[in-house]
Motif scaffolding. Structure first.
Motif, PDB file in Angstrom:
ATOM      1  N   ALA A  44       9.698  17.475  -8.450  1.00 30.38           N
ATOM      2  CA  ALA A  44      10.540  16.909  -7.496  1.00 30.38           C
ATOM      3  C   ALA A  44      10.015  17.086  -6.339  1.00 30.38           C
ATOM      4  CB  ALA A  44      11.727  17.962  -7.677  1.00 30.38           C
ATOM      5  N   SER A  45       9.050  17.925  -6.009  1.00 31.09           N
ATOM      6  CA  SER A  45       8.644  18.071  -4.618  1.00 31.09           C
ATOM      7  C   SER A  45       7.649  17.215  -4.325  1.00 31.09           C
ATOM      8  CB  SER A  45       8.015  19.389  -4.404  1.00 31.09           C
ATOM      9  OG  SER A  45       8.921  20.516  -4.500  1.00 31.09           O
ATOM     10  N   ILE A  46       6.574  16.905  -5.576  1.00 33.65           N
ATOM     11  CA  ILE A  46       5.633  15.941  -5.492  1.00 33.65           C
ATOM     12  C   ILE A  46       6.443  14.399  -5.181  1.00 33.65           C
ATOM     13  CG2 ILE A  46       4.004  14.646  -6.852  1.00 33.65           C
ATOM     14  CD1 ILE A  46       3.321  17.310  -7.957  1.00 33.65           C
ATOM     15  N   GLU A  47       7.287  13.919  -5.991  1.00 35.50           N
ATOM     16  CA  GLU A  47       7.983  12.930  -5.686  1.00 35.50           C
ATOM     17  C   GLU A  47       8.483  12.564  -4.332  1.00 35.50           C
ATOM     18  OE1 GLU A  47      11.161  12.443  -8.663  1.00 35.50           O
ATOM     19  OE2 GLU A  47       9.789  11.892 -10.226  1.00 35.50           O
ATOM     20  N   THR A  48       9.070  13.746  -3.701  1.00 34.74           N
ATOM     21  CA  THR A  48       9.442  13.714  -2.424  1.00 34.74           C
ATOM     22  C   THR A  48       8.541  13.352  -1.318  1.00 34.74           C
ATOM     23  OG1 THR A  48      11.588  15.297  -2.872  1.00 34.74           O
ATOM     24  CG2 THR A  48      10.945  14.926  -0.543  1.00 34.74           C
ATOM     25  N   ILE A  49       7.530  14.214  -1.529  1.00 33.95           N
ATOM     26  CA  ILE A  49       6.287  14.028  -0.701  1.00 33.95           C
ATOM     27  C   ILE A  49       5.772  12.729  -0.962  1.00 33.95           C
ATOM     28  CG2 ILE A  49       3.881  14.807  -0.185  1.00 33.95           C
ATOM     29  CD1 ILE A  49       4.788  17.591  -0.963  1.00 33.95           C
ATOM     30  N   GLY A  50       5.535  12.133  -2.101  1.00 37.95           N
ATOM     31  CA  GLY A  50       5.127  10.871  -2.350  1.00 37.95           C
ATOM     32  C   GLY A  50       5.923   9.885  -1.738  1.00 37.95           C
ATOM     33  N   ARG A  51       7.039   9.877  -1.742  1.00 40.36           N
ATOM     34  CA  ARG A  51       8.105   8.921  -1.115  1.00 40.36           C
ATOM     35  C   ARG A  51       8.050   8.767   0.304  1.00 40.36           C
ATOM     36  NH1 ARG A  51      12.161  10.291  -3.864  1.00 40.36           N
ATOM     37  NH2 ARG A  51      13.222  11.821  -2.406  1.00 40.36           N
ATOM     38  N   TRP A  52       7.859  10.145   1.124  1.00 45.01           N
ATOM     39  CA  TRP A  52       7.732  10.015   2.295  1.00 45.01           C
ATOM     40  C   TRP A  52       6.260   9.777   3.070  1.00 45.01           C
ATOM     41  CZ3 TRP A  52      11.202   9.639   5.816  1.00 45.01           C
ATOM     42  CH2 TRP A  52      12.508  10.217   5.444  1.00 45.01           C
ATOM     43  N   ALA A  53       5.208   9.906   1.849  1.00 47.17           N
ATOM     44  CA  ALA A  53       3.871   9.551   1.998  1.00 47.17           C
ATOM     45  C   ALA A  53       3.790   7.907   2.220  1.00 47.17           C
ATOM     46  CB  ALA A  53       2.840  10.325   1.114  1.00 47.17           C
ATOM     47  N   GLY A  54       4.433   7.599   1.327  1.00 50.42           N
ATOM     48  CA  GLY A  54       4.519   5.986   1.081  1.00 50.42           C
ATOM     49  C   GLY A  54       4.994   5.337   2.282  1.00 50.42           C
ATOM     50  N   VAL A  55       6.111   5.928   2.590  1.00 55.77           N
ATOM     51  CA  VAL A  55       6.721   5.327   4.008  1.00 55.77           C
ATOM     52  C   VAL A  55       5.907   5.446   5.272  1.00 55.77           C
ATOM     53  CG1 VAL A  55       8.746   5.664   5.495  1.00 55.77           C
ATOM     54  CG2 VAL A  55       9.093   5.511   3.156  1.00 55.77           C
ATOM     55  N   GLY A  56       5.138   6.568   5.179  1.00 60.00           N
ATOM     56  CA  GLY A  56       4.539   7.006   6.391  1.00 60.00           C
ATOM     57  C   GLY A  56       3.211   6.089   6.281  1.00 60.00           C
ATOM     58  N   THR A  57       2.749   5.613   5.195  1.00 59.41           N
ATOM     59  CA  THR A  57       1.726   4.885   5.211  1.00 59.41           C
ATOM     60  C   THR A  57       1.788   3.485   5.742  1.00 59.41           C
ATOM     61  OG1 THR A  57       0.550   5.953   3.408  1.00 59.41           O
ATOM     62  CG2 THR A  57      -0.305   3.700   3.642  1.00 59.41           C
ATOM     63  N   ALA A  58       3.029   2.914   5.065  1.00 58.92           N
ATOM     64  CA  ALA A  58       3.423   1.588   5.603  1.00 58.92           C
ATOM     65  C   ALA A  58       3.843   1.623   6.942  1.00 58.92           C
ATOM     66  CB  ALA A  58       4.739   1.117   4.815  1.00 58.92           C
ATOM     67  N   LEU A  59       4.284   2.657   7.411  1.00 64.89           N
ATOM     68  CA  LEU A  59       4.687   2.691   8.884  1.00 64.89           C
ATOM     69  C   LEU A  59       3.496   2.866   9.846  1.00 64.89           C
ATOM     70  CD1 LEU A  59       7.337   2.547  10.749  1.00 64.89           C
ATOM     71  CD2 LEU A  59       7.264   5.369  10.859  1.00 64.89           C
ATOM     72  N   VAL A  60       2.662   3.380   9.392  1.00 69.01           N
ATOM     73  CA  VAL A  60       1.503   3.574  10.380  1.00 69.01           C
ATOM     74  C   VAL A  60       0.541   2.453  10.228  1.00 69.01           C
ATOM     75  CG1 VAL A  60      -1.016   4.554  10.464  1.00 69.01           C
ATOM     76  CG2 VAL A  60       1.026   6.090   9.817  1.00 69.01           C
ATOM     77  N   LEU A  61       0.542   1.657   9.130  1.00 68.46           N
ATOM     78  CA  LEU A  61      -0.258   0.339   9.036  1.00 68.46           C
ATOM     79  C   LEU A  61       0.333  -0.706  10.042  1.00 68.46           C
ATOM     80  CD1 LEU A  61      -1.240   0.420   5.465  1.00 68.46           C
ATOM     81  CD2 LEU A  61      -2.859   0.631   7.351  1.00 68.46           C
ATOM     82  N   LEU A 110       0.906  -1.123  -0.076  1.00 64.50           N
ATOM     83  CA  LEU A 110       0.121   0.002  -0.073  1.00 64.50           C
ATOM     84  C   LEU A 110       0.815   1.321  -0.119  1.00 64.50           C
ATOM     85  CD1 LEU A 110      -2.836  -1.016   2.555  1.00 64.50           C
ATOM     86  CD2 LEU A 110      -2.985  -0.778  -0.012  1.00 64.50           C
ATOM     87  N   GLY A 111       2.003   1.364   0.767  1.00 68.03           N
ATOM     88  CA  GLY A 111       2.979   2.384   0.781  1.00 68.03           C
ATOM     89  C   GLY A 111       3.618   2.625  -0.688  1.00 68.03           C
ATOM     90  N   ALA A 112       3.807   1.345  -1.287  1.00 62.29           N
ATOM     91  CA  ALA A 112       4.211   1.656  -2.577  1.00 62.29           C
ATOM     92  C   ALA A 112       3.235   2.015  -3.753  1.00 62.29           C
ATOM     93  CB  ALA A 112       4.971  -0.003  -3.089  1.00 62.29           C
ATOM     94  N   GLN A 113       1.882   1.700  -3.476  1.00 62.58           N
ATOM     95  CA  GLN A 113       0.900   2.179  -4.224  1.00 62.58           C
ATOM     96  C   GLN A 113       0.837   3.599  -4.149  1.00 62.58           C
ATOM     97  OE1 GLN A 113       0.873  -0.662  -6.361  1.00 62.58           O
ATOM     98  NE2 GLN A 113      -1.213   0.202  -6.452  1.00 62.58           N
ATOM     99  N   VAL A 114       1.055   4.242  -2.938  1.00 56.08           N
ATOM    100  CA  VAL A 114       0.711   5.575  -2.657  1.00 56.08           C
ATOM    101  C   VAL A 114       2.141   6.324  -3.167  1.00 56.08           C
ATOM    102  CG1 VAL A 114       1.058   7.459  -0.738  1.00 56.08           C
ATOM    103  CG2 VAL A 114      -0.357   5.417  -0.445  1.00 56.08           C
ATOM    104  N   GLN A 115       3.123   5.976  -3.206  1.00 58.87           N
ATOM    105  CA  GLN A 115       4.248   6.431  -3.827  1.00 58.87           C
ATOM    106  C   GLN A 115       4.365   6.398  -5.280  1.00 58.87           C
ATOM    107  OE1 GLN A 115       8.210   4.851  -2.715  1.00 58.87           O
ATOM    108  NE2 GLN A 115       9.133   5.927  -3.860  1.00 58.87           N
ATOM    109  N   ASP A 116       3.706   5.332  -5.811  1.00 57.83           N
ATOM    110  CA  ASP A 116       3.599   5.376  -7.455  1.00 57.83           C
ATOM    111  C   ASP A 116       2.291   6.444  -7.833  1.00 57.83           C
ATOM    112  OD1 ASP A 116       5.219   3.194  -7.695  1.00 57.83           O
ATOM    113  OD2 ASP A 116       3.531   1.796  -7.658  1.00 57.83           O
ATOM    114  N   ALA A 117       1.460   6.454  -6.861  1.00 63.33           N
ATOM    115  CA  ALA A 117       0.386   7.597  -7.423  1.00 63.33           C
ATOM    116  C   ALA A 117       0.861   8.992  -7.399  1.00 63.33           C
ATOM    117  CB  ALA A 117      -0.791   7.392  -6.423  1.00 63.33           C
ATOM    118  N   ALA A 118       1.787   9.273  -6.318  1.00 59.85           N
ATOM    119  CA  ALA A 118       2.506  10.376  -6.507  1.00 59.85           C
ATOM    120  C   ALA A 118       3.523  10.610  -7.485  1.00 59.85           C
ATOM    121  CB  ALA A 118       3.088  10.786  -5.202  1.00 59.85           C
ATOM    122  N   GLY A 119       4.040   9.693  -7.820  1.00 59.69           N
ATOM    123  CA  GLY A 119       4.965   9.452  -9.098  1.00 59.69           C
ATOM    124  C   GLY A 119       3.989   9.789 -10.413  1.00 59.69           C
ATOM    125  N   SER A 120       2.955   9.265 -10.452  1.00 55.43           N
ATOM    126  CA  SER A 120       2.069   9.509 -11.808  1.00 55.43           C
ATOM    127  C   SER A 120       1.964  11.023 -11.835  1.00 55.43           C
ATOM    128  CB  SER A 120       0.983   8.644 -11.640  1.00 55.43           C
ATOM    129  OG  SER A 120       1.204   7.364 -11.747  1.00 55.43           O
TER     130      SER A 120
END
Length: 207
Positions: free
Chosen positions: A100-117, A31-41
């Protein structure tokens, strides 16, 4: 290190729960990877603005250079193109920075999602699981080093429910004080069963 109970339903439960925890961690990572991929798109879409802006700026600059060579009116005609080229360059840079900002935010959002779960489940399960591994491993090492079952028998007298002790070992306290080998082994076996550790082989009397 002893990771699981020696036998019985407790071992099965530990294996099943460990498997479920592993599956949950994998789902959390996915799920964290999905969040990061969405931000990457989204970042890719923004990057296209950067690419388009760069292309436009290049085209306008070339047009300005051509018109700049026009006799008499070259500078006046080229000026708007040069200005538009500068604006396009600024737009392209803004697009690159935003992507670049969106990619950074997406990366941390993905990590945060996985960590919270993971943290939703891990604090509930891991402390008890680690406590079992540490205690069972220490006791197993104690027994492997010819540790005296007498200590485990004393632990059983202190920790096990009185009714259970009385049913399984009548006069347990008196017999333990007298050094009764049979009572010591029975009490130690009760404690080891509760800890999930295999009892020592017969023939080790205790005191």
């Amino acid at each position: 290190m002893q990771l699981y109970a020696a036998s019985g339903p407790r071992r099965t439960r530990q294996v099943v729960l460990d498997g479920l925890l592993l599956c949950w961690v994998l789902v959390a990572v996915w799920l964290g990877a999905q969040v990061q991929d969405a931000a990457g798109s989204v970042a890719d879409q923004v990057a296209r603005v950067d690419s388009a802006g760069s292309s436009l700026a290049g085209g306008l600059t070339q047009a300005g250079d051509v018109l700049d060579g026009t006799p008499l009116v070259g500078d006046e005609v080229a000026a708007p193109f040069d200005s538009a080229a500068g604006s396009s360059t600024d737009l392209a840079q803004a697009g690159a920075d935003t992507a670049a900002s969106i990619e950074t935010i997406g990366r941390w959002a993905g990590v945060g999602t996985a960590l919270v779960l993971v943290l939703l489940v891990a604090p509930w399960y891991l402390p008890g699981r680690l406590r079992f591994v540490v205690t069972a491993s220490l006791v197993s090492r104690y027994l492997a080093g010819e540790g005296d079952p007498d200590l485990l028998a004393l632990r059983a007298l202190a920790r096990q429910p009185v009714g259970r002790v009385v049913r399984r070992v009548p006069d347990a306290a008196a017999r333990w004080r007298a050094g009764d080998p049979e009572a010591i082994r029975a009490l130690a076996a009760m404690e080891l069963r509760d800890l999930g550790v295999s009892p020592p082989p017969p023939g080790r009397p205790g005191r």
